[in-house]
Design a protein around this motif. Structure first.
Motif, PDB file in Angstrom:
ATOM      1  N   MET A   1       0.835  -1.194   0.000  1.00  0.00           N
ATOM      2  CA  MET A   1       0.000   0.000   0.000  1.00  0.00           C
ATOM      3  C   MET A   1       0.874   1.249   0.000  1.00  0.00           C
ATOM      4  O   MET A   1       1.727   1.411   0.858  1.00  0.00           O
ATOM      5  CB  MET A   1      -0.858  -0.014   1.275  1.00  0.00           C
ATOM      6  N   ASN A   2       0.672   2.102  -0.990  1.00  0.00           N
ATOM      7  CA  ASN A   2       1.417   3.356  -1.013  1.00  0.00           C
ATOM      8  C   ASN A   2       0.691   4.378  -1.881  1.00  0.00           C
ATOM      9  O   ASN A   2      -0.224   4.038  -2.619  1.00  0.00           O
ATOM     10  CB  ASN A   2       2.838   3.133  -1.537  1.00  0.00           C
ATOM     11  N   VAL A 297     -14.173  13.240   9.313  1.00  0.00           N
ATOM     12  CA  VAL A 297     -14.073  11.847   8.856  1.00  0.00           C
ATOM     13  C   VAL A 297     -14.876  11.632   7.570  1.00  0.00           C
ATOM     14  O   VAL A 297     -14.541  10.763   6.770  1.00  0.00           O
ATOM     15  CB  VAL A 297     -14.465  10.824   9.942  1.00  0.00           C
ATOM     16  N   GLY A 301     -13.101  10.407   4.381  1.00  0.00           N
ATOM     17  CA  GLY A 301     -13.666   9.214   3.737  1.00  0.00           C
ATOM     18  C   GLY A 301     -13.865   9.427   2.245  1.00  0.00           C
ATOM     19  O   GLY A 301     -13.599   8.522   1.437  1.00  0.00           O
ATOM     20  N   ARG A 308      -9.109   5.144  -3.702  1.00  0.00           N
ATOM     21  CA  ARG A 308      -9.314   3.731  -4.064  1.00  0.00           C
ATOM     22  C   ARG A 308      -9.664   3.617  -5.548  1.00  0.00           C
ATOM     23  O   ARG A 308      -9.167   2.735  -6.242  1.00  0.00           O
ATOM     24  CB  ARG A 308     -10.422   3.111  -3.193  1.00  0.00           C
ATOM     25  N   SER A 311      -6.614   4.284  -7.600  1.00  0.00           N
ATOM     26  CA  SER A 311      -5.728   3.115  -7.607  1.00  0.00           C
ATOM     27  C   SER A 311      -6.165   2.115  -8.658  1.00  0.00           C
ATOM     28  O   SER A 311      -5.335   1.520  -9.348  1.00  0.00           O
ATOM     29  CB  SER A 311      -5.715   2.435  -6.234  1.00  0.00           C
TER      30      SER A 311
ATOM     31  N   PHE B   3      -3.415   2.160  -3.459  1.00  0.00           N
ATOM     32  CA  PHE B   3      -4.106   2.289  -2.178  1.00  0.00           C
ATOM     33  C   PHE B   3      -5.082   1.125  -2.047  1.00  0.00           C
ATOM     34  O   PHE B   3      -6.286   1.298  -2.018  1.00  0.00           O
ATOM     35  CB  PHE B   3      -4.822   3.640  -2.165  1.00  0.00           C
ATOM     36  N   THR B 284     -18.899   2.497   3.353  1.00  0.00           N
ATOM     37  CA  THR B 284     -17.889   2.825   2.342  1.00  0.00           C
ATOM     38  C   THR B 284     -16.931   3.901   2.850  1.00  0.00           C
ATOM     39  O   THR B 284     -15.707   3.793   2.683  1.00  0.00           O
ATOM     40  CB  THR B 284     -18.567   3.281   1.036  1.00  0.00           C
ATOM     41  N   LEU B 285     -17.477   4.944   3.472  1.00  0.00           N
ATOM     42  CA  LEU B 285     -16.615   5.985   4.049  1.00  0.00           C
ATOM     43  C   LEU B 285     -15.675   5.361   5.081  1.00  0.00           C
ATOM     44  O   LEU B 285     -14.482   5.658   5.124  1.00  0.00           O
ATOM     45  CB  LEU B 285     -17.463   7.073   4.720  1.00  0.00           C
ATOM     46  N   ARG B 287     -14.670   2.236   5.338  1.00  0.00           N
ATOM     47  CA  ARG B 287     -13.662   1.357   4.725  1.00  0.00           C
ATOM     48  C   ARG B 287     -12.504   2.190   4.162  1.00  0.00           C
ATOM     49  O   ARG B 287     -11.340   1.871   4.375  1.00  0.00           O
ATOM     50  CB  ARG B 287     -14.304   0.489   3.634  1.00  0.00           C
ATOM     51  N   SER B 288     -12.842   3.272   3.484  1.00  0.00           N
ATOM     52  CA  SER B 288     -11.783   4.096   2.890  1.00  0.00           C
ATOM     53  C   SER B 288     -10.910   4.708   3.980  1.00  0.00           C
ATOM     54  O   SER B 288      -9.682   4.770   3.851  1.00  0.00           O
ATOM     55  CB  SER B 288     -12.403   5.188   2.012  1.00  0.00           C
ATOM     56  N   ASN B 289     -11.536   5.142   5.075  1.00  0.00           N
ATOM     57  CA  ASN B 289     -10.755   5.687   6.188  1.00  0.00           C
ATOM     58  C   ASN B 289      -9.897   4.603   6.844  1.00  0.00           C
ATOM     59  O   ASN B 289      -8.786   4.872   7.308  1.00  0.00           O
ATOM     60  CB  ASN B 289     -11.685   6.325   7.225  1.00  0.00           C
ATOM     61  N   TYR B 291      -8.545   2.106   5.279  1.00  0.00           N
ATOM     62  CA  TYR B 291      -7.381   1.886   4.402  1.00  0.00           C
ATOM     63  C   TYR B 291      -6.301   2.930   4.710  1.00  0.00           C
ATOM     64  O   TYR B 291      -5.110   2.624   4.718  1.00  0.00           O
ATOM     65  CB  TYR B 291      -7.788   1.975   2.923  1.00  0.00           C
ATOM     66  N   TYR B 292      -6.762   4.147   4.946  1.00  0.00           N
ATOM     67  CA  TYR B 292      -5.810   5.218   5.320  1.00  0.00           C
ATOM     68  C   TYR B 292      -5.115   4.826   6.629  1.00  0.00           C
ATOM     69  O   TYR B 292      -3.882   4.937   6.752  1.00  0.00           O
ATOM     70  CB  TYR B 292      -6.601   6.521   5.470  1.00  0.00           C
ATOM     71  N   SER B 314     -14.944   6.855  12.177  1.00  0.00           N
ATOM     72  CA  SER B 314     -15.741   6.505  11.010  1.00  0.00           C
ATOM     73  C   SER B 314     -16.284   5.075  11.121  1.00  0.00           C
ATOM     74  O   SER B 314     -17.449   4.803  10.810  1.00  0.00           O
ATOM     75  CB  SER B 314     -14.839   6.652   9.778  1.00  0.00           C
TER      76      SER B 314
END
Lengths: 415, 375
Positions: A1-2, A297, A301, A308, A311, B3, B284-285, B287-289, B291-292, B314
């Motif tokens: 992951m980058n 958040v 998000g 994503r 990517s 990502f 979804t929000l 999940r993306s957070n 990943y961060y 989140s």
């Protein structure tokens, strides 16, 4: 992951960055960076003129409509390069606002359905911003229910004769061309009797009236058609196939990835750092923090949801459905953020005069413009339907007018 | 930009999902919920055999040394299956604390036992109502022994050892707090199980009476170590919460497709569709957070504090929202003991409180963003 670019992406980014640094209209950078929903002002200049000049400059150097083929005025870039360009263009990208409909919706529709000759004639000046396009879809009788439209097109020799009215047409008042969806057969069910055209907005019989919006501005118009003649050669797709053609347009509207959606959060966060309440910065107040955190958040998000999708593009794959949440989340959020920013100002929040109001009336302008963000380009409710049906696989609503000839559908709710 | 989890990590997730589908069906969750064992011992052993308990523990300490991204994908599956085991206490908290601050001897003693499933760990932090704060800690450490009461301690009554936050000074500063490692089987501590909103996971009161304890990390760094452990655990817990949120969303979606009312699938009503669409948005929000957070955790990025708080808030919101609205979509059936909706509702609310509640993380997030803004 980058978050790193591939070597090719890095090379492209460096090239784009260098060109932008050397060519962008830097004198407007500050004002563009500060522009927010409901307010874009460039001192001593007309926004449309500045936008057109920047677009033309980009086009001449091969930086306009990057993902379009070169022969139509684009650069033939990959989707990820388009995203990188948008990241690098930054605040100057706000100047593209008046071209969004043309580049994002009209162009792709022309590319899919126009003749080769038309594509070569019309697309390059659309890409370069020399000609501006609008999209004539919504009508008084058909907003979310676009297929309920009533504007008639009747065949007369090699022409079609148009009569009717469109509404909520963004930028019609400065557009040169438009794509127009009409009803050509009212005796069949509503989705089946539609046909798409493009036309010159200067055609005789086209009358454009700006709508005075609830926030006092006029970005949208009513467009009236009285015996307007369009040659059959300007038809897009088959007669009666207008609904499918329009789906191409609408899909493009909802697929623009990487174009960051405004949430109002960065503006509110900065404001709460500066604002002093009872002798202390607002940001030190626990109640303020709780509100800020909730919006932080969401903004985060959305950012990482876009990452994503980016990517996936970078790997040459189609992004998943996650990007469909963007406008739904941002639209209601910016309205809540604006409301809260005024709340923090107390009674003074009522003042909207830029010369007198807090942060030059930014949040008051945002508040008054924000109801439209939840309606334009698909209402919150339509977007939820799309997520439920296309992403989660739930059944479509039961449509009582689906198999009824259009001219037999009731037109009045009462009386 | 990449990502996204790698193909190998996605395979590991699929493997964990298959394993848990077989070994941890809702029946297994209910067995713990309605029984007195405190956790599913067979499942715990199975997780150890699969190598899942030691996935982020280096090989020299008995783990597989795969890494934290691998742990994230497993955490998500644990949440999805509502695994009734002390995974978060042992792996996100105890193991992370040992890896961050433990002496070589402490790591040699406990990490291999965690990886093999022989030792359950816990973090003893809270002392009654309130969020993590040095001022709230009263349990006292002096002369190598602890005295005082910790509650609630997640998995405290089934743990073999605990990391305990204790007071060593009264200056009013963070340096008053030190961490200790306590062998809970060695005497001096009494554990009492507390009835709680999610009985598929153990909660306990631990009473320390002249209990022998060894320092973990430097004496004046207890609070700073603890904060780092909580940040790391927050990311992992967020994955667990997102796994639960996704499953609750699927349950609601499936019910909306199967249930007929007013002569049609209830999923064809916009009122139901919009509930489910909003659940999808929240998940979804989150999940993306997450990943961060995973990126920050796996790279030890300077953004970890902010990313962890973001993911935690989140994911807490998403799991609570999805589990609550899943019951709403189910209507009356969602409120029966027989349907599994309440298992997710219970777990979502228990996890929301486990590492400090929402208000704690909201405060942390904005404090960290403010500091970055100033710098």
């Amino acid at each position: 992951m980058n978050f790193d670019d591939t070597p090719q992406e890095a090379a492209f980014r460096a090239e784009a960055r260098a060109w932008i640094a050397a060519n962008a209209p830097k004198q407007y950078e500050d004002e563009l960076a500060k522009a927010s929903l409901g307010r874009l002002v460039l001192s001593g200049a007309n926004v449309l003129d500045v936008a057109k000049a920047w677009q033309k400059k980009k086009a001449d150097a091969g930086w306009a409509c990057l993902h379009w083929p070169k022969e139509y005025g684009g650069r033939g870039s990959s989707p990820i390069e388009r995203v990188i360009w948008q990241q690098e263009e930054g605040a100057f990208g706000k100047l593209s606002r008046m071209f969004i409909i043309g580049h994002g919706m009209c162009g792709p529709t022309m590319m899919a359905y126009a003749s080769e000759e038309h594509k070569r004639n019309y697309l390059p000046p659309l890409a370069s911003g020399e000609k501006v396009w609008c999209q004539l879809f919504s009508e008084p009788a058909g907003g979310s229910d676009v297929a309920g439209l009533r504007t008639r097109a009747e065949r007369d020799g090699d022409d079609w004769v148009i009569n009717g009215q469109k509404i909520w047409t963004s930028g019609a008042h400065y557009s040169d061309y438009g794509i127009l969806i009409t009803r050509t057969d009212p005796t069949v069910p509503k989705h089946k009797g539609l046909t798409m055209f493009f036309l010159d907005m200067k055609s005789p019989g086209v009358e454009i009236k700006p709508i005075k919006q609830a926030n006092g501005q006029s970005e949208f118009n009513e467009v009236y058609f009285t015996d307007v003649r369009i040659p059959d050669s300007q038809r897009l797709g088959a007669v009666g196939d207008g609904w499918n053609v329009s789906l191409t347009t609408l899909m493009n509207e909802r697929m623009s990835i990487g174009a960051s959606v405004a949430t109002g959060f960065p503006e509110l966060f900065d404001y709460c750092n500066d604002l002093v309440i009872d002798g202390a910065p607002a940001i030190d107040d626990r109640a303020v923090r709780a509100k800020l955190a909730n919006w932080a958040v969401k903004a985060s998000g959305l950012k990482y949801t876009a990452f994503r999708s980016i990517s996936a593009l970078s790997r040459g794959e189609r992004p998943g459905p996650e990007n469909s949440i963007g406008k739904l989340v941002a639209g209601s959020m910016i309205q809540e953020v604006a409301t809260y920013a005024l709340d923090l100002q107390g009674a003074a929040g009522v003042v909207s005069d830029p010369a007198q109001a807090e942060v030059a009336g930014k949040f008051q302008a945002m508040l008054l413009r924000s109801p439209a963000t939840r309606v334009e380009g698909g209402t919150d409710e339509i977007l939820r339907n799309i997520i439920a049906e296309r992403v989660l696989g739930l059944p479509g609503d039961i449509r009582v007018d689906k198999d009824v000839p259009f001219n037999k559908i009731p037109t009045k709710g009462r009386g | 930009m990449n990502f996204e989890f790698s193909d190998d990590q996605k395979q590991l997730r699929d493997q964990a999902r298959r394993f848990l589908a077989e070994k941890c069906p809702p029946k297994a969750v209910r067995a713990v919920l309605e029984g007195s064992a405190g956790y599913d011992k067979a499942l715990w052993s199975g997780l150890a055999e699969m190598g899942f308990l030691g996935v982020a523990i280096p090989e020299e300490f008995g783990g597989t040394g795969a890494g934290h991204l691998e742990l994230c994908v497993i955490a998500e599956e644990m949440g999805r299956a509502l695994a009734p085991v002390p995974f978060s206490s042992t792996v996100y908290l105890a193991a992370e604390a040992l890896m961050l601050a433990g002496s070589d001897a402490q790591k040699q003693k406990w990490l291999p036992k965690i990886a093999s499933g022989e030792a359950v760990g816990a973090l003893a932090l809270f002392e009654g109502p309130g969020n993590p704060s040095p001022q709230a800690i009263k349990v006292a450490a002096a002369n190598g022994v602890l005295n005082g009461v910790k509650k609630p301690v997640a998995d405290g009554a089934i743990a073999d050892f605990a990391i305990v936050a204790a007071r060593v000074g009264s200056s009013g500063r963070e340096t008053d707090i030190a961490l200790y490692l306590v062998d809970l089987k060695a005497g001096g501590v009494e554990a009492k199980t507390l009835t709680n909103v999610d009985p598929s996971r153990n909660q306990a009161e631990l009473t320390f009476k002249n209990c022998k304890a060894e320092p973990l990390g430097a004496a004046n760094e207890g609070w700073s170590i603890l904060t780092r452990v909580l940040d790391r655990a927050a990311v992992l817990m967020a994955f667990e919460q997102v796994g639960g949120a996704d499953r609750a969303l699927e349950m609601g979606r499936d019910y909306a497709l199967d249930r007929i009312a007013f002569g049609r699938q209830i999923g064809s009503f916009q009122a139901i569709k919009h509930i489910l669409a909003d659940m999808y948005v929240a998940a979804t929000l989150a999940r993306s957070n997450c990943y961060y957070g995973a990126w920050a955790l796996s790279t030890n990025a300077g953004e970890l504090g902010e990313a962890a708080a973001t993911a935690r808030i989140s994911a807490t919101q998403a799991f609570q929202h999805c589990s609550k609205q899943n019951i709403q979509v189910h209507g009356g059936m969602g409120f029966t003991w027989e349907f599994d909706c309440h298992l997710y509702y219970r777990r979502s609310n228990a996890l929301a409180l486990s590492l400090g509640s929402l208000s704690y993380w909201e405060d942390q997030l904005i404090e960290r963003m403010r500091k970055k803004n100033v710098a």
